[in-house]
Design a protein around this motif. Structure first.
Motif, PDB file in Angstrom:
ATOM      1  N   PRO A   1      -4.324  15.188   8.641  1.00 28.55           N
ATOM      2  CA  PRO A   1      -4.544  13.876   8.024  1.00 28.55           C
ATOM      3  C   PRO A   1      -3.369  12.928   8.243  1.00 28.55           C
ATOM      4  O   PRO A   1      -3.489  11.726   8.007  1.00 28.55           O
ATOM      5  CB  PRO A   1      -4.709  14.217   6.541  1.00 28.55           C
ATOM      6  CG  PRO A   1      -3.973  15.503   6.358  1.00 28.55           C
ATOM      7  CD  PRO A   1      -4.124  16.250   7.636  1.00 28.55           C
ATOM      8  N   MET A   2      -2.206  13.441   8.702  1.00 32.79           N
ATOM      9  CA  MET A   2      -1.016  12.610   8.882  1.00 32.79           C
ATOM     10  C   MET A   2      -0.921  12.013  10.274  1.00 32.79           C
ATOM     11  O   MET A   2      -0.003  11.241  10.556  1.00 32.79           O
ATOM     12  CB  MET A   2       0.243  13.438   8.590  1.00 32.79           C
ATOM     13  CG  MET A   2       0.261  14.077   7.213  1.00 32.79           C
ATOM     14  SD  MET A   2      -0.031  12.887   5.884  1.00 32.79           S
ATOM     15  CE  MET A   2       1.444  11.886   6.014  1.00 32.79           C
TER      16      MET A   2
ATOM     17  N   ARG B   1      -1.954   4.384  10.725  1.00 27.66           N
ATOM     18  CA  ARG B   1      -0.903   5.368  10.950  1.00 27.66           C
ATOM     19  C   ARG B   1      -1.272   6.743  10.430  1.00 27.66           C
ATOM     20  O   ARG B   1      -0.648   7.739  10.799  1.00 27.66           O
ATOM     21  CB  ARG B   1       0.394   4.904  10.277  1.00 27.66           C
ATOM     22  CG  ARG B   1       1.027   3.687  10.953  1.00 27.66           C
ATOM     23  CD  ARG B   1       2.382   3.390  10.350  1.00 27.66           C
ATOM     24  NE  ARG B   1       2.275   2.985   8.952  1.00 27.66           N
ATOM     25  CZ  ARG B   1       3.291   2.932   8.106  1.00 27.66           C
ATOM     26  NH1 ARG B   1       4.505   3.304   8.513  1.00 27.66           N
ATOM     27  NH2 ARG B   1       3.130   2.529   6.868  1.00 27.66           N
ATOM     28  N   ARG B   2      -2.258   6.818   9.521  1.00 28.98           N
ATOM     29  CA  ARG B   2      -2.676   8.094   8.939  1.00 28.98           C
ATOM     30  C   ARG B   2      -4.200   8.203   8.994  1.00 28.98           C
ATOM     31  O   ARG B   2      -4.908   7.187   8.905  1.00 28.98           O
ATOM     32  CB  ARG B   2      -2.209   8.219   7.478  1.00 28.98           C
ATOM     33  CG  ARG B   2      -0.704   8.088   7.302  1.00 28.98           C
ATOM     34  CD  ARG B   2       0.018   9.332   7.782  1.00 28.98           C
ATOM     35  NE  ARG B   2       1.459   9.188   7.599  1.00 28.98           N
ATOM     36  CZ  ARG B   2       2.331   8.976   8.583  1.00 28.98           C
ATOM     37  NH1 ARG B   2       1.891   8.860   9.839  1.00 28.98           N
ATOM     38  NH2 ARG B   2       3.624   8.875   8.334  1.00 28.98           N
TER      39      ARG B   2
ATOM     40  N   LEU C   1       1.298   7.211   2.040  1.00 31.45           N
ATOM     41  CA  LEU C   1       0.451   7.497   3.189  1.00 31.45           C
ATOM     42  C   LEU C   1       0.343   6.296   4.115  1.00 31.45           C
ATOM     43  O   LEU C   1      -0.680   6.048   4.730  1.00 31.45           O
ATOM     44  CB  LEU C   1      -0.957   7.946   2.739  1.00 31.45           C
ATOM     45  CG  LEU C   1      -0.998   9.161   1.821  1.00 31.45           C
ATOM     46  CD1 LEU C   1      -2.433   9.476   1.467  1.00 31.45           C
ATOM     47  CD2 LEU C   1      -0.322  10.354   2.442  1.00 31.45           C
ATOM     48  N   GLY C   2       1.424   5.470   4.201  1.00 31.17           N
ATOM     49  CA  GLY C   2       1.451   4.381   5.151  1.00 31.17           C
ATOM     50  C   GLY C   2       0.640   3.185   4.751  1.00 31.17           C
ATOM     51  O   GLY C   2       0.188   2.430   5.593  1.00 31.17           O
ATOM     52  N   ARG C   3       0.441   2.909   3.438  1.00 33.48           N
ATOM     53  CA  ARG C   3      -0.401   1.785   3.016  1.00 33.48           C
ATOM     54  C   ARG C   3       0.395   0.811   2.169  1.00 33.48           C
ATOM     55  O   ARG C   3       1.356   1.176   1.491  1.00 33.48           O
ATOM     56  CB  ARG C   3      -1.600   2.300   2.205  1.00 33.48           C
ATOM     57  CG  ARG C   3      -2.549   3.131   3.026  1.00 33.48           C
ATOM     58  CD  ARG C   3      -3.568   3.771   2.141  1.00 33.48           C
ATOM     59  NE  ARG C   3      -2.889   4.589   1.128  1.00 33.48           N
ATOM     60  CZ  ARG C   3      -3.547   5.392   0.311  1.00 33.48           C
ATOM     61  NH1 ARG C   3      -4.845   5.449   0.365  1.00 33.48           N
ATOM     62  NH2 ARG C   3      -2.905   6.098  -0.571  1.00 33.48           N
ATOM     63  N   ASP C   4      -0.078  -0.395   2.196  1.00 33.42           N
ATOM     64  CA  ASP C   4       0.535  -1.451   1.382  1.00 33.42           C
ATOM     65  C   ASP C   4      -0.046  -1.381  -0.018  1.00 33.42           C
ATOM     66  O   ASP C   4      -1.258  -1.328  -0.197  1.00 33.42           O
ATOM     67  CB  ASP C   4       0.238  -2.817   2.031  1.00 33.42           C
ATOM     68  CG  ASP C   4       0.968  -3.948   1.325  1.00 33.42           C
ATOM     69  OD1 ASP C   4       1.434  -3.738   0.198  1.00 33.42           O
ATOM     70  OD2 ASP C   4       1.048  -5.038   1.924  1.00 33.42           O
ATOM     71  N   ARG C   5       0.800  -1.412  -1.030  1.00 33.15           N
ATOM     72  CA  ARG C   5       0.320  -1.270  -2.409  1.00 33.15           C
ATOM     73  C   ARG C   5      -0.520  -2.471  -2.845  1.00 33.15           C
ATOM     74  O   ARG C   5      -1.225  -2.398  -3.841  1.00 33.15           O
ATOM     75  CB  ARG C   5       1.498  -1.097  -3.364  1.00 33.15           C
ATOM     76  CG  ARG C   5       2.397  -2.313  -3.488  1.00 33.15           C
ATOM     77  CD  ARG C   5       3.513  -2.046  -4.452  1.00 33.15           C
ATOM     78  NE  ARG C   5       4.368  -3.212  -4.601  1.00 33.15           N
ATOM     79  CZ  ARG C   5       5.418  -3.261  -5.402  1.00 33.15           C
ATOM     80  NH1 ARG C   5       5.731  -2.197  -6.120  1.00 33.15           N
ATOM     81  NH2 ARG C   5       6.160  -4.348  -5.491  1.00 33.15           N
TER      82      ARG C   5
END
Length: 877
Positions: A78-79, A88-89, A102-106
């Motif tokens: 999953p990475m 990216r994931r 996990l590479g996301r914007d909050r």
């Protein structure tokens, strides 16, 4: 094993996993043990299609667990970046906390990843992405070694913070379940949606995924019931309950406020207060309890039951043999990864200390009768409706109480009726009834059952009685089996009864004419399916053999031969594909019976004798009755040769058709009359192959060997299992004939039969307490009414057709003369045959053409005598 395409796509990507993520995974690994469902999730994936995982809740520990589960299963990481989607994931969460992970914007919406994936597919119509929903549960089922803190931090419906989640992983990580669902083709969903915009598409898919995760969570840890107050308020605010409160206030001339308070007390008396921590605590506490009591608990066909459950409101309907049934079912379901159902329990179990624990384990309490309290009835019905509407699985015993004889009791359809009416009111989720056969090798309540059948009053449940009952822990009770029968869906029954049944729920007070018929058929089918899932244990087989002898004793060689014959019969003529039979060989069965204390060996120079002493013999009748239905066809064929050396096959089948409705009603057999005849044919052929019967005259004439031969002895043993039923039938018809028409009510006949059977039991030292069980006589009398042999006149007295005479005459073929003489002497007061009753001047119209009354039965009897004559002639040749 992972597939080649998975390995090739996976290993390069794993090298790009951040070092801090790999290090965290290594630190967490000793604390976590993962169980995957299914065990090989790689088989679910489509080769060559990019994979994107979606998890229910955002969390660092969930990401670590998912990555490890995928690695161990040989799945893509999953990475790794998701090719062609600018991600990216290859994972995202539907619910998210503040902060980037996990590479996301909050600041992004949880639906944004779905929209991004949809847009990437629009740019390339040939591409596809398979979305794999993954549910992660930490600490769903603590073991008996788990501490109290482990229970407190086990999985539930509450979204917890990172610190609490960390504690849950440290305490319960070794009980982690990772559930992989079947992948969803994003391309297929997009094509079905047509021109829908990516943003709207993302919202739609997110909503479907949230529903999916809720269903999986409900199936694993149970529905989100919040606080009991939520259900209580919903019941009190329901329109039927509000109307009942107003009606009660007016009828009893009390204020509406007082009537509401009374209703509130009733709801609190009924409602469960389900607690996940209590259920989890009880699960590992009960492990010690079961280990002290039983040598093992086995479930059969559970996988079939679990596969049928998703998407349904599941109602478990087990047989009721012991107070342990409640706990055994809940414990086994919980340990098998299925939510514990809410259980309908008698209010007599709402004891101090015990009641609150049962309530928090999912028990809701009902009174033995609702009569005289209209408001209670309305409230209880509404409570059941609320549970069904919320998707709460339930469990109840349609027998209404524990069986004291080992047979299934006649069903009481009150809870079934409430369930069906609740479903008709809001048919959102189809209802599935799951029958369960519970089989024991020894009962904790065995001695008290025998006392109650002998006339002693039932001991009232109390806390003191429970404490006294703890002495049962000093004994061992063998093995227990839970066999899951074929489930029954409600919708097909409703469709068969009324095509417009969905409109019946618009009026909550409506009682369609077809409703009672549906409930009766449902109740009967539940009992049939319970019996079709029976488990035949060593004690059942020993009881079938030893109780068929006058002194409950057999030579060891004879007992071994009989046990081998019974096992061969059950395997050669399977009752259903869900019946299970002990794998033990006859010698091991005998040794096990001695070890359990059911039988005793008497050494003798000419060969050892195995005997069941007086008290064990009485208790063994319970375990014989558990499986008596499995040998009903064989017992009937054998009964025909108890007092006849030779009979035609046609006579055996003809008499079988006549007697079958009464056997079927008592033992809940699954066939119609033609099906029963087919079973008889197959059983006769089995006996012929085994040499117990000889077929002559091109198979038309059947003959057994002389009485002193082994074959005749084996037939007698098989026949004894059913002969007492015919003796009871003869008692009933003889007692009715003695009093004559228009002279006795059904209740008076039932009492007369019970007294006669008790006296006959004393005179003949019968070891079966159910021989004089009122319920069995009541059931036979009711079946006589259904068959139009007996009916009630205008004064409530019983009248009957001449078919009763034919039944008396046919009984002479089966019952020995001395037994008929004893029954007639007890019921009629002398040793003469009962006087022939005068036929009614104008029998009811419905008696004609029934196929089992009047002249037709007489003609059949004449035909039977003709067959007997033919048999004698055939025998001479």
């Amino acid at each position: 094993m992972p597939t080649s395409h998975t390995i090739a796509a996976d290993h390069p990507a794993r090298s790009r996993v951040p070092w801090w993520f790999r290090l965290s995974g290594q630190l967490l690994e000793p604390w976590v043990r993962i169980r995957r469902e299914p065990a090989e999730p790689a088989s679910l994936l489509t080769p060559g299609v990019p994979v994107c995982y979606v998890i229910e809740r955002d969390g660092f520990s969930d990401a670590l667990i998912l990555e490890r589960a995928c690695r161990e299963a040989g799945l893509p990481s999953p990475m790794q970046p998701l090719t062609g989607a600018r991600r990216r994931r290859s994972v995202f969460a539907l619910a998210r906390r503040d902060g980037a992970l996990l590479g996301r914007d909050r600041h992004r919406s949880p639906n944004e990843p779905l929209g991004q994936l949809a847009r990437s597919l629009e740019a390339d119509p040939e591409r596809d992405i398979q979305i794999v929903p993954v549910s992660i549960y930490v600490g769903r089922a603590p073991t008996r070694e788990s501490g109290w803190f482990s229970v407190l931090f086990s999985e539930n419906w509450v979204v917890v913070g990172r610190f609490r989640r960390l504690l849950a992983v440290l305490l319960n990580g070794r009980d982690t379940v990772v559930h992989f669902s079947a992948p969803v083709s994003l391309r297929a969903v997009l094509d079905e949606g047509g021109d829908i915009r990516p943003e709207r598409f993302a919202r739609k898919i997110a909503r479907v995924l949230r529903i999916h995760f809720r269903r999986i969570r409900a199936a694993v840890i149970g529905p989100d019931l919040s606080h009991r107050r939520t259900v209580v308020d919903a019941v009190l605010n329901a329109e039927p309950v509000r109307a009942a409160i107003a009606a009660t206030a007016a009828k009893e001339k009390i204020s509406p406020a007082k009537a509401w308070r009374n209703a509130h007390k009733i709801v609190l008396e009924i409602a469960a207060d389900y607690s996940h921590p209590v259920v989890r605590s009880a699960s590992f506490l009960l492990s010690n309890f079961w280990n002290k009591l039983y040598d093992g608990i086995t479930m059969h066909h559970f996988d079939k039951a679990r596969a049928a459950a998703p998407g349904h409101e599941v109602i478990y309907v087990p047989s009721h043999r012991s107070h342990a049934d409640y706990l055994l079912m809940s414990y086994q379901l919980h340990m098998s990864g299925v939510v514990v159902p809410h259980i309908a329990a008698g209010v007599n179990l709402n004891l101090p200390v015990i009641g609150p624990i049962l309530r928090r384990g999912g028990a809701f309490f009902l009174r033995r009768t609702f009569k005289g309290n209209a408001m209670y009835s309305v409230i209880f019905n509404e409570y059941v409706a609320q549970l069904i509407d919320r998707g709460v699985p339930m469990e109840y015993f349609i027998e209404g109480g524990r069986s004291r004889t080992g047979r299934l009791l006649a069903p009481r359809a009150g809870m079934l009726l409430m369930t069906v009416r609740a479903f008709l009111r809001a048919p959102r989720r189809p209802v599935l009834f799951q029958p369960v056969y519970i089989g024991y090798e020894k009962l904790m309540e065995g001695k008290s059952y025998i006392g109650e059948l002998s006339g002693k009053p039932k001991e009232k449940e109390s806390l003191l009685g429970l404490l006294k009952g703890l002495k049962v822990l000093r004994q061992r009770y063998g093995h227990v089996s839970l066999n899951f029968g074929e489930p029954i869906e409600l919708n097909p029954l409703l469709d068969a009864a009324a095509a417009d049944w969905r409109s019946a729920g618009t009026d909550p007070d409506a009682r369609p004419e077809w409703l009672n018929g549906v409930v009766d058929r449902l109740a009967e089918q539940i009992h049939i399916n319970i019996n079709r899932a029976a488990d035949v244990n060593p004690i059942n087989l020993l009881a079938l053999a030893l109780l068929a002898t006058p002194k409950h004793a057999m030579a060891e060689n004879d007992l071994l031969t009989q046990l081998e014959l019974m096992k061969a019969l059950l395997e050669d003529q399977p009752y259903s594909d869900r019946v299970t039979v002990t794998p033990l060989e006859p010698t091991a069965i005998v040794a096990y019976g001695e070890q359990m204390g059911w039988i005793r060996r008497i050494a003798h120079p000419l060969g050892d004798v195995l005997v069941a002493d007086d008290e064990p013999a009485v208790l063994l009748s319970y375990f014989r009755n558990n499986v008596l239905h499995l040998v009903a066809t064989a017992a009937w064929v054998a009964c025909c040769f108890l007092n006849n050396r030779r009979m035609t096959r046609a006579s055996v089948l003809r008499l079988g058709r006549i007697i079958y409705p009464f056997i079927q009603g008592e033992l809940f057999l699954p066939w119609d009359e033609d099906g029963f005849v087919a079973q008889l044919q197959a059983t006769i052929d089995f006996f012929v192959r085994r040499g117990l019967l000889e077929a002559t005259g091109e198979g038309r004439v059947l003959e057994r060997g002389p009485g002193q031969e082994d074959g005749a002895f084996q037939l007698r043993i098989i026949a004894r299992g059913l002969i007492q039923a015919f003796e009871r039938y003869y008692i009933a018809i003889a007692a009715l004939a003695k009093h004559g028409p228009h002279a006795i009510t059904a209740a008076e006949l039932e009492k007369a039969c019970t007294l006669a059977a008790q006296r006959l039991s004393l005179l003949n030292e019968l070891s079966a307490p159910e021989f004089f069980d009122k319920a069995l006589f009541r059931g036979f009398i009711q079946k006589l009414r259904e068959r139009k042999v007996v009916w009630t006149d205008d004064d409530g007295k019983l009248d009957y057709a001449s078919a009763l005479e034919d039944m008396v005459r046919d009984a002479r073929v089966i019952l020995a003369r001395d037994m008929r003489h004893s029954i007639l002497k007890i019921t009629a007061g002398d040793d003469k045959e009962a006087p022939r009753p005068s036929p009614p001047e104008q029998p009811p119209a419905e008696t004609s053409g029934t196929g089992n009354t009047g002249s037709e039965l007489h003609e059949r009897h004449v035909e039977a005598e003709r067959h007997e004559h033919d048999a004698k002639i055939a025998g001479k040749h």
